[in-house]
Design an enzyme around this catalytic site. Structure first.
Site, mmCIF file in Angstrom:
data_model
loop_
_atom_site.group_PDB
_atom_site.id
_atom_site.type_symbol
_atom_site.label_atom_id
_atom_site.label_comp_id
_atom_site.label_asym_id
_atom_site.label_seq_id
_atom_site.Cartn_x
_atom_site.Cartn_y
_atom_site.Cartn_z
ATOM 1 N N TYR A 11 0.826 -1.218 0.000
ATOM 2 C CA TYR A 11 0.000 0.000 0.000
ATOM 3 C C TYR A 11 0.863 1.272 0.000
ATOM 4 N N ASN A 35 1.583 -9.911 0.878
ATOM 5 C CA ASN A 35 0.375 -9.114 1.151
ATOM 6 C C ASN A 35 0.146 -8.097 0.044
ATOM 7 N N ASP A 58 12.267 -12.674 -1.219
ATOM 8 C CA ASP A 58 12.066 -12.493 0.217
ATOM 9 C C ASP A 58 13.251 -11.669 0.723
ATOM 10 N N SER A 124 6.380 3.327 13.208
ATOM 11 C CA SER A 124 4.966 3.577 13.489
ATOM 12 C C SER A 124 4.809 4.374 14.774
ATOM 13 N N ALA A 125 3.748 5.163 14.822
ATOM 14 C CA ALA A 125 3.425 5.913 16.039
ATOM 15 C C ALA A 125 3.131 4.978 17.200
ATOM 16 N N TYR A 149 3.461 -6.899 16.939
ATOM 17 C CA TYR A 149 3.753 -6.048 15.783
ATOM 18 C C TYR A 149 4.453 -4.765 16.238
ATOM 19 N N LYS A 153 8.465 -3.079 15.528
ATOM 20 C CA LYS A 153 8.860 -1.721 15.089
ATOM 21 C C LYS A 153 9.823 -1.105 16.111
ATOM 22 N N ASN A 204 -1.677 7.533 11.000
ATOM 23 C CA ASN A 204 -2.630 6.595 10.380
ATOM 24 C C ASN A 204 -2.732 6.844 8.881
ATOM 25 N N LEU A 225 -9.843 1.126 10.250
ATOM 26 C CA LEU A 225 -11.082 1.888 10.112
ATOM 27 C C LEU A 225 -11.422 2.253 8.655
ATOM 28 N N ARG A 317 -12.286 -1.824 21.665
ATOM 29 C CA ARG A 317 -11.382 -2.868 21.173
ATOM 30 C C ARG A 317 -10.156 -2.913 22.088
ATOM 31 N N ASP A 320 -6.635 -0.538 22.107
ATOM 32 C CA ASP A 320 -6.752 0.804 21.516
ATOM 33 C C ASP A 320 -6.352 1.882 22.516
HETATM 34 P P1 NAD Z 1 1.585 -3.685 3.047
HETATM 35 O O1 NAD Z 1 1.343 -5.010 3.657
HETATM 36 O O2 NAD Z 1 0.636 -3.196 2.036
HETATM 37 O O3 NAD Z 1 3.061 -3.628 2.423
HETATM 38 C C1 NAD Z 1 4.118 -4.398 2.942
HETATM 39 C C2 NAD Z 1 4.749 -5.128 1.766
HETATM 40 O O4 NAD Z 1 5.852 -5.899 2.220
HETATM 41 C C3 NAD Z 1 3.790 -6.093 1.078
HETATM 42 O O5 NAD Z 1 3.812 -5.840 -0.306
HETATM 43 C C4 NAD Z 1 4.332 -7.476 1.388
HETATM 44 O O6 NAD Z 1 4.085 -8.390 0.361
HETATM 45 C C5 NAD Z 1 5.808 -7.154 1.547
HETATM 46 N N1 NAD Z 1 6.578 -8.090 2.372
HETATM 47 C C6 NAD Z 1 6.332 -8.512 3.639
HETATM 48 N N2 NAD Z 1 7.311 -9.335 4.066
HETATM 49 C C7 NAD Z 1 8.205 -9.425 3.057
HETATM 50 C C8 NAD Z 1 9.438 -10.117 2.894
HETATM 51 N N3 NAD Z 1 9.947 -10.895 3.855
HETATM 52 N N4 NAD Z 1 10.089 -9.981 1.714
HETATM 53 C C9 NAD Z 1 9.584 -9.214 0.718
HETATM 54 N N5 NAD Z 1 8.433 -8.532 0.814
HETATM 55 C C10 NAD Z 1 7.749 -8.648 1.976
HETATM 56 O O7 NAD Z 1 1.725 -2.628 4.242
HETATM 57 P P2 NAD Z 1 1.817 -1.036 4.178
HETATM 58 O O8 NAD Z 1 0.606 -0.504 4.826
HETATM 59 O O9 NAD Z 1 2.205 -0.580 2.837
HETATM 60 O O10 NAD Z 1 3.015 -0.828 5.201
HETATM 61 C C11 NAD Z 1 4.353 -0.663 4.770
HETATM 62 C C12 NAD Z 1 5.234 -0.581 5.999
HETATM 63 O O11 NAD Z 1 4.807 0.518 6.810
HETATM 64 C C13 NAD Z 1 5.189 -1.810 6.892
HETATM 65 O O12 NAD Z 1 6.467 -2.050 7.416
HETATM 66 C C14 NAD Z 1 4.242 -1.403 7.997
HETATM 67 O O13 NAD Z 1 4.487 -2.093 9.189
HETATM 68 C C15 NAD Z 1 4.565 0.079 8.140
HETATM 69 N N6 NAD Z 1 3.470 0.863 8.713
HETATM 70 C C16 NAD Z 1 2.238 0.791 8.154
HETATM 71 C C17 NAD Z 1 1.191 1.521 8.721
HETATM 72 C C18 NAD Z 1 -0.198 1.436 8.163
HETATM 73 O O14 NAD Z 1 -1.126 1.789 8.878
HETATM 74 N N7 NAD Z 1 -0.397 1.001 6.923
HETATM 75 C C19 NAD Z 1 1.439 2.345 9.827
HETATM 76 C C20 NAD Z 1 2.729 2.410 10.359
HETATM 77 C C21 NAD Z 1 3.747 1.656 9.779
HETATM 78 C C1 WQD Z 2 -8.552 3.694 14.096
HETATM 79 C C2 WQD Z 2 -9.715 3.994 15.021
HETATM 80 C C3 WQD Z 2 -10.454 2.096 16.316
HETATM 81 C C4 WQD Z 2 -11.957 -0.292 12.979
HETATM 82 C C5 WQD Z 2 -3.348 0.725 13.596
HETATM 83 C C6 WQD Z 2 -2.148 0.085 14.242
HETATM 84 C C7 WQD Z 2 -0.973 1.001 14.188
HETATM 85 C C8 WQD Z 2 -0.723 1.486 12.766
HETATM 86 C C9 WQD Z 2 -1.964 2.022 12.128
HETATM 87 C C10 WQD Z 2 0.831 0.097 11.653
HETATM 88 C C11 WQD Z 2 -9.569 3.343 16.387
HETATM 89 C C12 WQD Z 2 -11.537 2.560 15.359
HETATM 90 C C13 WQD Z 2 -11.401 0.717 13.741
HETATM 91 C C14 WQD Z 2 -13.348 -0.560 13.118
HETATM 92 C C15 WQD Z 2 -13.496 1.237 14.715
HETATM 93 N N1 WQD Z 2 -0.326 0.411 11.900
HETATM 94 N N2 WQD Z 2 -12.157 1.471 14.581
HETATM 95 N N3 WQD Z 2 -14.060 0.236 13.978
HETATM 96 O O1 WQD Z 2 -5.585 1.172 15.717
HETATM 97 O O2 WQD Z 2 -5.115 3.628 15.283
HETATM 98 O O3 WQD Z 2 -3.656 1.915 14.312
HETATM 99 O O4 WQD Z 2 -3.020 1.089 12.265
HETATM 100 O O5 WQD Z 2 1.832 0.494 12.194
HETATM 101 O O6 WQD Z 2 0.117 0.295 14.685
HETATM 102 O O7 WQD Z 2 -2.456 -0.210 15.607
HETATM 103 O O8 WQD Z 2 -5.914 2.196 13.392
HETATM 104 O O9 WQD Z 2 -7.634 2.077 11.668
HETATM 105 O O10 WQD Z 2 -7.394 0.137 13.272
HETATM 106 O O11 WQD Z 2 -8.317 2.293 14.080
HETATM 107 O O12 WQD Z 2 -14.204 1.912 15.473
HETATM 108 O O13 WQD Z 2 -13.893 -1.475 12.502
HETATM 109 O O14 WQD Z 2 -10.909 3.423 14.444
HETATM 110 O O15 WQD Z 2 -10.993 1.742 17.549
HETATM 111 O O16 WQD Z 2 -10.093 4.233 17.323
HETATM 112 P P1 WQD Z 2 -5.120 2.230 14.810
HETATM 113 P P2 WQD Z 2 -7.326 1.604 13.023
#
Ligand code: NAD
Ligand code: WQD
Length: 363
Positions: A11, A35, A58, A124-125, A149, A153, A204, A225, A317, A320
């Site tokens: 993503y 993913n 990988d 991540s935050a 998870y 981080k 987020n 969400l 949840r 949270d």
């Molecule tokens: P995502 O799952 O869409 O992207 C992660 C990608 O990594 C995927 O394409 C998956 O196939 C690939 N991947 C996983 N393990 C692998 C491996 N061993 N070798 C090669 N590829 C591998 O997730 P995203 O939302 O794009 O997140 C990207 C990064 O940002 C992640 O590290 C995630 O933890 C971090 N992050 C995401 C969020 C969020 O809310 N989306 C928030 C904070 C941090």
């Molecule tokens: C947002 C708000 C829920 C779903 C997560 C990870 C964090 C980071 C970002 C990677 C919260 C509420 C949610 C639903 C709801 N990821 N909610 N109904 O929990 O802030 O963060 O994603 O690093 O590590 O924890 O994001 O989108 O899950 O939730 O009411 O069906 O929406 O309670 O208040 P979150 P979220």
């Protein structure tokens, strides 16, 4: 700059690839599609009209990564690859520690052997934990995470920071051994280079590219969400359950810092450029600084899609935090970056992606 994105088919990675190409940089992607789908990368190419070199691998496979990195020799690696589902990490902690930590260790080893020195990492935050009070600033102590998870981080940040620290010491002792000439050659050994580590703490990430061609494509029932709201709006799910309305906030629901994924992507462009100019390990929040509640987001999405999004109030949840938002001053001051898009644009673009691709990439 030549930039290699691990997890670049995902993503955030696919949106960042677009932003990098649009800023005139060159991008290569490594992904194992655990993913994601290569279709996201093809669409990033269509959006920009530019080519992205794509490797299926990988990132924890050191031999393969050495091969790829030796042929690419990128100026900077952006390390997105990782598993990210909070609930799943509680059920499968070993898988999460193995994948997330191993990929990072492998990259550091390869970088050292090849003399590569610049890395930007997706943190991540969540590392602020439960006890810090928002807005979160980068100099607050990291907190206690509520799930494996989050700990991955937390640990990856520590590993990268320790690797930078050791690299600095190694450069100093090399310089001493060569009478202060850090550039002196030492046959058979790669001259040590001080690392540049940029740790980006995302708040987020939500929304999609303005074209609606790429976006978030979760497998199964969405945990987060915004994808859940989008699937209710498009008719794939009946209603959203709001997790608790008895928090100490104006409308009783939790507040978050929702950041448009293209703002986040543009933050990576600045971070990669910064990594080339600076040595050290530096942390930046990537957030907007503005908190919105769950019900604010439900309302904004209804405005964007033209009909109200059906919801019911459910119990809280587990895990949270009530409030999470960034102080985004450091990124503005040092990277010259700030988020430009608000929740109306977030919902507009998420809806464009969801309504144009009701089944995501159809993987
Ligand atoms: P995502 O799952 O869409 O992207 C992660 C990608 O990594 C995927 O394409 C998956 O196939 C690939 N991947 C996983 N393990 C692998 C491996 N061993 N070798 C090669 N590829 C591998 O997730 P995203 O939302 O794009 O997140 C990207 C990064 O940002 C992640 O590290 C995630 O933890 C971090 N992050 C995401 C969020 C969020 O809310 N989306 C928030 C904070 C941090
Ligand atoms: C947002 C708000 C829920 C779903 C997560 C990870 C964090 C980071 C970002 C990677 C919260 C509420 C949610 C639903 C709801 N990821 N909610 N109904 O929990 O802030 O963060 O994603 O690093 O590590 O924890 O994001 O989108 O899950 O939730 O009411 O069906 O929406 O309670 O208040 P979150 P979220």
């Amino acid at each position: 700059m030549k930039i290699l994105l691990t997890g670049g088919a995902g993503y955030i990675g696919s949106h960042t690839a677009v932003a990098l190409l649009e800023a005139g940089h060159d991008a290569a992607v490594v992904d194992n599609y655990s993913n994601s789908s290569p279709e996201a990368v093809r669409r990033a190419e269509q959006i920009t009209g530019k080519e992205i070199r794509l490797y299926e691998a990988d990132v924890a496979d050191k031999n393969r990564m050495m091969e790829i990195l030796r042929s690419e020799m990128p100026d900077c690696i952006i390390h997105f690859a990782g598993l990210k589902a909070v609930g799943e990490s509680v059920a499968k902690p070993v898988e999460y520690y193995r994948n997330n930590i191993d990929t990072t260790l492998t990259l550091i080893e390869c970088m050292k052997e090849l003399g590569l020195s610049n890395i930007v990492f997706s943190s991540s935050a969540t590392v602020y934990g439960e006890d810090n009070i928002p807005p979160f600033t980068e100099n607050m102590p990291k907190g206690v995470c509520t799930n494996p998870y989050g700990w991955t981080k937390w640990m990856q940040e520590q590993i990268l920071t320790d690797a930078w620290f050791a690299s600095e010491k190694e450069v100093i002792s090399w310089a001493k051994a060569h009478d202060g000439d850090a550039a002196a050659s030492d046959s058979g050994r790669v001259r040590p280079r001080e690392l540049s580590v940029v740790l980006l703490r995302y708040f987020n990430p939500v929304g999609a590219h303005e074209s609606g061609m790429i976006g978030e494509d979760p497998q199964g029932i969405p945990n987060n969400l915004m994808p859940y709201i989008s699937q209710v709006a498009v008719g794939r799910r009946d209603h959203l359950t709001v997790f608790g309305d008895d928090y100490d906030t104006p409308d009783g629901t939790c507040r978050r810092d929702y950041i448009h994924v293209m703002d986040l992507a543009e933050g990576h462009v600045k971070a990669a450029e910064y990594s080339l100019e600076h040595r050290g390990a530096e942390v930046f929040n990537l957030g907007t600084g503005n908190p919105y509640s769950v019900l604010d987001m439900v309302k904004a999405f209804g405005d964007a899609c033209g009909h109200p999004v059906k919801y019911e109030i459910g119990p809280r949840r587990a895990g949270d935090v009530q409030d999470s938002w960034a102080n985004a001053d450091k990124a503005k001051e040092i990277l010259g970056w700030e988020a430009k898009r608000g929740i109306a644009e977030i919902c507009r673009d998420a809806w464009k992606w969801q309504s144009g691709n009701p089944n995501g990439y159809d993987r």
